[in-house]
Scaffold this active site. Sequence first.
Site, PDB file in Angstrom:
ATOM      1  CG  HIS A  10      -5.954   0.191   4.917  1.00  0.00           C
ATOM      2  ND1 HIS A  10      -4.799  -0.512   5.117  1.00  0.00           N
ATOM      3  CD2 HIS A  10      -6.712  -0.043   6.033  1.00  0.00           C
ATOM      4  CE1 HIS A  10      -4.838  -1.133   6.284  1.00  0.00           C
ATOM      5  NE2 HIS A  10      -6.002  -0.860   6.856  1.00  0.00           N
ATOM      6  CD  GLU A  25      -2.759  -1.178   2.508  1.00  0.00           C
ATOM      7  OE1 GLU A  25      -2.682  -0.236   3.336  1.00  0.00           O
ATOM      8  OE2 GLU A  25      -3.522  -2.139   2.652  1.00  0.00           O
TER       9      GLU A  25
HETATM   10  N1  LIG Z   1      -9.646  -2.246   6.810  1.00  0.00           N
HETATM   11  C1  LIG Z   1      -9.406  -1.555   7.878  1.00  0.00           C
HETATM   12  O1  LIG Z   1      -9.337  -0.332   7.862  1.00  0.00           O
HETATM   13  C2  LIG Z   1      -9.235  -2.279   9.183  1.00  0.00           C
HETATM   14  C3  LIG Z   1      -9.572  -1.620  10.385  1.00  0.00           C
HETATM   15  C4  LIG Z   1      -9.482  -2.321  11.592  1.00  0.00           C
HETATM   16  C5  LIG Z   1      -9.014  -3.625  11.605  1.00  0.00           C
HETATM   17  N2  LIG Z   1      -8.655  -4.223  10.422  1.00  0.00           N
HETATM   18  C6  LIG Z   1      -8.158  -5.621  10.407  1.00  0.00           C
HETATM   19  O2  LIG Z   1      -9.274  -6.490  10.576  1.00  0.00           O
HETATM   20  C7  LIG Z   1      -8.820  -7.747  11.094  1.00  0.00           C
HETATM   21  C8  LIG Z   1      -9.757  -8.234  12.192  1.00  0.00           C
HETATM   22  O3  LIG Z   1      -9.790  -7.293  13.250  1.00  0.00           O
HETATM   23  P1  LIG Z   1     -10.589  -7.616  14.607  1.00  0.00           P
HETATM   24  O4  LIG Z   1     -10.566  -6.367  15.405  1.00  0.00           O
HETATM   25  O5  LIG Z   1     -11.896  -8.244  14.315  1.00  0.00           O
HETATM   26  O6  LIG Z   1      -9.606  -8.698  15.257  1.00  0.00           O
HETATM   27  P2  LIG Z   1      -9.966  -9.740  16.399  1.00  0.00           P
HETATM   28  O7  LIG Z   1      -8.658 -10.096  17.001  1.00  0.00           O
HETATM   29  O8  LIG Z   1     -11.041  -9.241  17.264  1.00  0.00           O
HETATM   30  O9  LIG Z   1     -10.529 -11.006  15.590  1.00  0.00           O
HETATM   31  C9  LIG Z   1      -9.742 -11.839  14.785  1.00  0.00           C
HETATM   32  C10 LIG Z   1     -10.345 -13.239  14.833  1.00  0.00           C
HETATM   33  O10 LIG Z   1      -9.670 -14.061  13.883  1.00  0.00           O
HETATM   34  C11 LIG Z   1      -9.488 -15.343  14.470  1.00  0.00           C
HETATM   35  N3  LIG Z   1      -8.428 -16.047  13.739  1.00  0.00           N
HETATM   36  C12 LIG Z   1      -7.093 -15.908  13.867  1.00  0.00           C
HETATM   37  N4  LIG Z   1      -6.454 -16.698  12.974  1.00  0.00           N
HETATM   38  C13 LIG Z   1      -7.434 -17.339  12.276  1.00  0.00           C
HETATM   39  C14 LIG Z   1      -7.413 -18.296  11.227  1.00  0.00           C
HETATM   40  N5  LIG Z   1      -6.273 -18.740  10.718  1.00  0.00           N
HETATM   41  N6  LIG Z   1      -8.608 -18.743  10.760  1.00  0.00           N
HETATM   42  C15 LIG Z   1      -9.775 -18.310  11.278  1.00  0.00           C
HETATM   43  N7  LIG Z   1      -9.847 -17.398  12.280  1.00  0.00           N
HETATM   44  C16 LIG Z   1      -8.693 -16.928  12.758  1.00  0.00           C
HETATM   45  C17 LIG Z   1      -9.185 -15.050  15.917  1.00  0.00           C
HETATM   46  O11 LIG Z   1      -9.386 -16.165  16.737  1.00  0.00           O
HETATM   47  C18 LIG Z   1     -10.178 -13.916  16.187  1.00  0.00           C
HETATM   48  O12 LIG Z   1     -11.431 -14.406  16.621  1.00  0.00           O
HETATM   49  C19 LIG Z   1      -7.372  -7.508  11.529  1.00  0.00           C
HETATM   50  O13 LIG Z   1      -6.509  -8.017  10.536  1.00  0.00           O
HETATM   51  C20 LIG Z   1      -7.242  -5.990  11.553  1.00  0.00           C
HETATM   52  O14 LIG Z   1      -5.920  -5.575  11.284  1.00  0.00           O
HETATM   53  C21 LIG Z   1      -8.772  -3.588   9.221  1.00  0.00           C
END
Ligand SMILES: NC(=O)c1ccc[n+]([C@@H]2O[C@H](COP(=O)([O-])OP(=O)(O)OC[C@H]3O[C@@H](n4cnc5c(N)ncnc54)[C@H](O)[C@@H]3O)[C@@H](O)[C@H]2O)c1
Length: 409
Positions: free
Chosen positions: A292, A269
């Site tokens: 993003h 990015e």
């Molecule tokens: N697009 C954006 O602007 C933006 C903003 C915020 C967060 N995010 C991203 O979104 C994602 C999720 O964020 P969140 O706050 O829900 O995180 P979170 O930690 O609350 O949830 C992640 C979930 O994924 C599960 N997990 C981990 N590895 C796994 C696998 N191999 N298979 C299946 N499940 C798996 C975990 O057990 C957990 O329940 C992160 O990567 C974060 O960086 C993106």
Amino acid sequence: MTHKTSFPKNKIRVLLLEGPHPEGVARLREETFDVSVHKGAMSEAELADAIRDVHVLGVRSKTRVTREAIERGKRLLAIGAFCIGTNQVDLETAMLHGIPVYNAPYSNTRSVAELVVADIIMLFRGLYDKVRDAHAGVWVKSAAGSVEVRGKTLGIVGYGHIGTQVSVLAEALGMRVIFCDIVDKLPMGNAVPTVDLRDCLERADVVTLHVPGAPDTENLLGAREIGWMKDGAFLINASRGSVVDVDALRAALESGKLGGAALDVFPEEPRSDEERFTTPLQHMPNVVLTPHIGGSTVEAQRNIGLEVAGKLIRYVNNGSTVGAVNFPAVVLPELAGHHRVLHVHENVPGVLQKVNALFGERGINVAAQYLRTHERLGYLIMDIDKTATREILKELRAFPETIRVRALF
Ligand SMILES: NC(=O)c1ccc[n+]([C@@H]2O[C@H](COP(=O)([O-])OP(=O)(O)OC[C@H]3O[C@@H](n4cnc5c(N)ncnc54)[C@H](O)[C@@H]3O)[C@@H](O)[C@H]2O)c1
């Protein structure tokens, strides 16, 4: 390194860089702290100079808080990262100096979930192509390939903060929700867990990814996994760019295996708005690309401002460290009728015993005591009789294991 930090609130100097949300700034001012706001980021040299008399530092993602800066901040009590990540702060140095660092990891959860809902509808209706054509003066009034989301199956991979919010919103739209996670998760509403990732991919009409960026989620969706998806299904990734193999995705879109995709995150990015953005997924039909911005909303910014300000205030006022990313987490009751001594020390055997022996020798009554440790740090809190605090602080400071002592009156 120890500090004397017990003094009136209006002497607590707060320096906020990169303009956190005004409501967060207002919260800190309501506490009567002496708050200065600096609109932009600071270079390492500027910060090393500005930090000298600061008790609480607030940054966003652009200011690097290095070891040098932290060591110059002789009065520094706490650092607030008014954003999601904390990579810009040397967390270990902060910890070793007894300085908790706070952030707001889930303030934008709902914003991401809403973008995903928009993506789902865009994909099922082929909206991106229709919008692009209409802007170009091309009138395509057709129902072909355009379907409602009601009754379709959404597969959520990663059922954490964002995944569960998407689950609730999708059910409200009449979708069936299935999900997979590596740990057992309580389903929201009528959502149903799948046996594994393959089961989830095979059954979903649209798959949305919400896993963390980590070595074990790198290319979680590659050619093989995309092959498991239904023919013509849609894929959404608003998690991390590393989670999807974009070349494999492009191939699946070109061959017609997938009917479309929406991506908010990419393996590479641009670092700023000035840099050009390229991805193999550009100029493809029914592919929605966003820069993003899943978590980029006014509400998320406000939530971040209020959440981090709240955590900093709680730490300054009562010593609570819940939500600190580099510190043992302690929830503390309001201070009433006592003085509170906050003792940060190296986590080596015998400290608690020494402290208790000192209090015993001085005949000081301890009304409440809390201790939390993690690998290298111990955080001991004692609510004590009001008479003896100053003397005790002096003696605790003399312990070789002491990193920092502070008292709340
Ligand atoms: N697009 C954006 O602007 C933006 C903003 C915020 C967060 N995010 C991203 O979104 C994602 C999720 O964020 P969140 O706050 O829900 O995180 P979170 O930690 O609350 O949830 C992640 C979930 O994924 C599960 N997990 C981990 N590895 C796994 C696998 N191999 N298979 C299946 N499940 C798996 C975990 O057990 C957990 O329940 C992160 O990567 C974060 O960086 C993106």
